[in-house]
Design an enzyme around this catalytic site. Structure first.
Site, PDB file in Angstrom:
ATOM      1  CG  ASN A 176      -7.783 -20.550   0.439  1.00 27.69           C
ATOM      2  OD1 ASN A 176      -7.865 -21.496  -0.266  1.00 27.69           O
ATOM      3  ND2 ASN A 176      -7.635 -20.923   1.747  1.00 27.69           N
ATOM      4  CG  HIS A 236      -4.047  -3.766   0.989  1.00 31.92           C
ATOM      5  ND1 HIS A 236      -3.970  -4.405   2.169  1.00 31.92           N
ATOM      6  CD2 HIS A 236      -5.376  -3.720   0.457  1.00 31.92           C
ATOM      7  CE1 HIS A 236      -5.362  -4.887   2.292  1.00 31.92           C
ATOM      8  NE2 HIS A 236      -6.117  -4.239   1.432  1.00 31.92           N
ATOM      9  CB  CYS A 278       0.101  -3.303   4.698  1.00 30.52           C
ATOM     10  SG  CYS A 278      -1.084  -3.567   3.319  1.00 30.52           S
ATOM     11  CG  HIS A 314      -1.385  -7.811   1.503  1.00 33.19           C
ATOM     12  ND1 HIS A 314      -1.034  -6.319   1.794  1.00 33.19           N
ATOM     13  CD2 HIS A 314      -0.352  -8.393   1.071  1.00 33.19           C
ATOM     14  CE1 HIS A 314       0.030  -6.302   1.346  1.00 33.19           C
ATOM     15  NE2 HIS A 314       0.489  -7.395   0.719  1.00 33.19           N
ATOM     16  CD  GLN A 337      -3.268 -19.674   4.364  1.00 35.10           C
ATOM     17  OE1 GLN A 337      -3.118 -20.234   5.557  1.00 35.10           O
ATOM     18  NE2 GLN A 337      -4.509 -19.529   3.994  1.00 35.10           N
ATOM     19  CG  HIS A 369      -1.912 -13.999   1.985  1.00 29.89           C
ATOM     20  ND1 HIS A 369      -3.303 -13.088   1.738  1.00 29.89           N
ATOM     21  CD2 HIS A 369      -2.436 -14.913   2.698  1.00 29.89           C
ATOM     22  CE1 HIS A 369      -4.281 -13.641   2.416  1.00 29.89           C
ATOM     23  NE2 HIS A 369      -3.850 -14.730   2.993  1.00 29.89           N
ATOM     24  CB  CYS A 394      -3.779  -4.630   5.445  1.00 29.96           C
ATOM     25  SG  CYS A 394      -3.146  -6.082   4.977  1.00 29.96           S
TER      26      CYS A 394
END
Lengths: 329, 69
Positions: A137, A97, A35, A148, A152, A150, A32
């Site tokens: 998303n 994660h 991470c 992971h 944007q 997150h 990933c």
């Protein structure tokens, strides 16, 4: 190619960023890129530290770039092009994660609100940025390429069409009624009560009367505040609590971590005055209509722009509200 | 330690003086509603992209208690 092309039939820009075709797609957990970079690990990730709390970095595969080249295609007077100028950031919520926004502690979500507010202010202060769009998303059903936790941020050089339509509608309403459209909508939801999902001291989550997705939820600030950066400490904490309740309810709905699109609408950063017009709010769009079935944007939705729903918001709000209540108790 | 100490006022009376417990509680209570912000450290990656590390300060005891409730 990194450019904007104008669609005169809809009066909208379309962004082309062909390098994104090669971006990392659902790598195994041990590879990933979001991470932390573990000590002694031969696999350096995007974050060169062994642990972190919240991290923001420029997207390696941006849709818009700070120093955009001239468009490769000049276009025409009818269909002009423009440099794909902007900023695309990735916001890592945690170094865990396997976490999601729903599983984070309220205090971590509260900190995340601070980070979102900071990014709004910093990116919005850039001369070429007209709109700071914060979004997430979540889930493979939405098409995420990295699992992971997150979100944007896109800092656009123009006001995108959907926020533009909302601002125009709110502006017209203000001229006609002398009031904030969002404040009045929220008052109506409070009075009715059937679609309210979670109500805090400063924020309310509800399924709107005109929802386009079965479990679509909006989170409105009670105070008529134009941006996330203008929220007080108390309001930020309450937003974190309401988000936590809503998201835990989402995950309890079908017994799995619910995919969704989440985004924030707030005042543009073009220097104009949006007081009483822009009203900070967050919208969630889970694609599921049942545990197994997704709502697709088919002919009527895509071609005509008319959403056809097979369940009313009052029913889905009742189901989701019960899940939120049972999950909170 | 109690909330207040008593000190002679020099006129056969006593003054009520706040102990550090009161000040700590008042400071924590005031900070609950205030804007606070995470610390941030900005670095530049090898390819020129920036990366920002946000980290929180130590939380006041009162806030931590409130969350547990």
């Amino acid at each position: 190619v990194n450019e904007l092309r104008w669609d005169p039939t809809k009066k909208e820009w379309v962004a082309y960023a062909t390098h994104r075709q090669d971006r990392t797609f659902l790598p195994p957990k041990e590879y990933c890129p979001l991470c932390p970079t573990k000590e002694g690990n031969a696999f350096p990730t995007e974050v060169p530290r062994p642990s972190y709390e919240i991290v923001v970095f420029e997207n390696r595969f941006p849709s818009l770039v700070r120093s955009a080249p001239d468009p490769e295609d000049e276009g025409s007077a009818l269909t002009p092009t423009a440099p794909g100028r902007g900023v695309c950031e990735v916001v890592l919520y945690t170094d865990d994660h396997n976490a999601t926004l729903a599983t984070l502690e309220v205090e971590r979500i509260r900190n995340l609100v601070d980070v979102w507010a900071d990014r709004y202010e910093e990116l919005g202060s850039l001369e070429f940025v007209r709109y700071v769009f914060i979004f997430e998303n979540k889930g493979e059903a939405i098409g995420v390429t990295l699992s992971h936790p997150h979100g944007q941020i896109y800092a656009y050089p123009f006001i995108p069409p959907r926020p533009r339509r909302e601002l125009d509608a709110a502006g017209e309403y203000r001229q006609r009624r002398g009031a904030c459209l969002y404040c009045d909508l929220l008052s109506q939801e409070h009075r009715d009560g059937r679609r309210v999902l979670a109500r805090g001291e400063h924020f309310t989550a509800f399924i709107p009367f005109y929802a386009r997705f079965p479990y679509e939820a909006h989170v409105y600030a009670t105070r008529c505040v134009p941006t996330i950066a203008a929220l007080s400490g108390d309001e930020r904490r309450d937003l974190a609590r309401v988000l936590k309740r809503l998201l835990v309810g989402y995950d309890a709905l079908f017994g799995f971590s619910l995919p969704y699109m989440m985004f924030m609408h707030q005042a543009p950063t073009d220097g104009a005055d949006y007081d009483g017009v822009a009203h900070f709010h967050i919208e969630f769009y889970p694609p599921n209509r049942t545990a197994e079935k997704l709502k697709y944007l088919a002919g009527s939705e895509t071609g005509a722009g008319v959403f056809v729903m097979d369940v009313v918001p009052e029913q889905t709000a009742r189901e989701l509200r019960e899940k939120i209540k049972s999950s909170s108790s | 330690m109690d909330l207040y100490d008593l000190e002679a006022d020099g006129a056969n009376g006593f003054l009520r003086v706040e102990t550090p417990v009161v000040r700590a509680f008042r400071s924590a209570a005031e900070n609950l509603g205030k804007d606070r912000f995470m610390n941030k450290v900005r670095e530049t990656q090898d390819d020129g992209r920036y990366i920002i590390f946000y980290h929180s300060e130590d939380e006041p005891e009162v806030e931590a208690k409130e969350e547990r409730e």
